[in-house]
Structure formats: C-alpha cells, structure tokens
Design a protein around this motif. Sequence first.
Motif, short mmCIF file in Angstrom:
data_model
loop_
_atom_site.label_atom_id
_atom_site.label_comp_id
_atom_site.label_asym_id
_atom_site.label_seq_id
_atom_site.Cartn_x
_atom_site.Cartn_y
_atom_site.Cartn_z
N ASN A 156 -18.33 4.29 -32.73
CA ASN A 156 -17.30 3.83 -33.69
C ASN A 156 -16.10 4.85 -33.88
OD1 ASN A 156 -19.23 1.96 -34.72
ND2 ASN A 156 -20.25 3.37 -35.99
N LYS A 159 -13.87 3.60 -31.00
CA LYS A 159 -13.27 2.38 -31.34
C LYS A 159 -12.10 2.26 -32.54
CE LYS A 159 -15.99 -0.46 -33.76
NZ LYS A 159 -16.98 -1.33 -34.29
N LYS A 160 -12.24 3.27 -33.38
CA LYS A 160 -11.24 3.41 -34.42
C LYS A 160 -10.10 3.90 -33.75
CE LYS A 160 -10.42 5.72 -38.79
NZ LYS A 160 -11.10 6.69 -39.97
N ARG A 163 -8.67 1.39 -31.54
CA ARG A 163 -7.74 0.29 -32.32
C ARG A 163 -6.28 0.71 -33.01
NH1 ARG A 163 -11.49 -0.62 -36.49
NH2 ARG A 163 -12.69 -2.14 -35.10
N GLN A 164 -6.35 2.21 -33.24
CA GLN A 164 -5.22 2.62 -33.88
C GLN A 164 -4.03 2.79 -32.64
OE1 GLN A 164 -6.47 6.34 -35.43
NE2 GLN A 164 -7.02 5.55 -37.41
#
Length: 238
Positions: A156, A159-160, A163-164
């Motif tokens: 997670n 992924k965060k 994504r940023q």
Amino acid sequence: MNFFKRLYKMGQAEANATLDSMEDPIKITEQGIRDLKEELKESVASLAQVKALEIRSKTEHKEFLTNIENYQEKALLLLNKAKNGNLDLDEAERLAKAALIKKEENVKAAEKAKEEAVKYESSVIEMEANVTEIKRNISRWENELKTLKARVKVSNATKKMNRQMAGVDASSTVDMLERMKQKVSQEEALAEAYGNIANNKTTIDFEIDKAIDFTKDTAENELIKLKQQLGFPNELKS
C-alpha cells in the motif's frame, strides 16, 4: 478437509491470474484461522469422548477378566463342597453349571470389550494426530497472516508513493521548469532595471560636472589669484 483445501488455494493466490477478483486475502486467512480453531475445538471435544470410551472399555475388560476368574473359582468351590459332603451333588452341579455359564458370558463380554478398546485406542491415535496437525496449521497460518499483513502495508505504501510519482509526468515537469525560468527571467529583468536607474543617475551627474569642467576652472582661478598676489599684470585670455 475442506478448510485445508481452501487455505492451500489461498496460499497459491499470489500466483493466480485472477487475484483481483478474489476476496481480500487477509480476510480469507483470518476466516480460515477461525475455521481451524473451531475445528480444533470440535476435534478436542471428540477426542475426549473417544478417549473416555477407550478408558471405559479397558476398565470393563479388566472387570470381565476378574469375573471370569471369580466364576471359575466358585464352580470349583461348589463341586468341592459336594465332594466333601457339605452340599448336595445335584445342587452343586446346578449352581456350578450356572457359574460356568456366567463365566462364559463374561468371556464373551471381555472379548467384545477388548475389541472396542483396541478400536477406540486406534481412533484416539488418529484423532490426536489430527489435533496436532490442526494446531500446527493454526500456528503456521497465524505466522502467514502476520507476514501477509506486513506485505500489504509495504504494498500500500509503495502503491501510494508510485501513484504520487505517476502524477508528476513529463509534461507537468516541463511546465514547472518553464514557469521557474519565466520567474528567474522576470527577477533578472527587474534587477537590470534597478541597475539602469542607478547608472542613469550617475551618468547625469558626470555629464553636468563634465560640462562645467569644475576642476579645470577652479585651478585656473587659483592661478590668476596667485599671479595677482605676486604683481603679475592682468592678462587677457584669448
């Protein structure tokens, strides 16, 4: 067992191409552990019941063996009493025969109790192995759950971050650099403007002094004054 199959399949889920369509792996694991613990309770309860039957069968077997010896001794005692004249022979034979019948009943009961004891003992061994296996699987899957939760946290977080980072694409970076260049150019132009203002002020003063030639005129006047003090005649400047 079905729950073992389910847990095994869940353990292979990472390599499964349909992982996205599955339930949450953590929830599956937690439910699997709950199922295992419930199964463990039932298995322990069943084990206790079968073990109790095993103990009872062995106890009964010993009791039947004791009865066999007792009825055998009683039949002998009855016949001895008849032999010694202390009991009527017909009565002694009747009672001795009844004792031997009881003996035979206990022989059969003892054999049955022994068979049941052996059967229950075998079941106990098998069930104890199952209980041990369930406990081992609970421990293993609890450890797997800890690892899975840690991996989910890392996943997670990654992924965060990705994504940023994905939001900062090439075009947005170029736009940002262009805005920075424009800002720097504006600041440079402003600095140059202030410099021009300062230079213009100095230039005007310089032009005024140059036009007056203040330094030259002052020296000439001082020379005339000195010549007058010494008595030089006044000279007309051409």
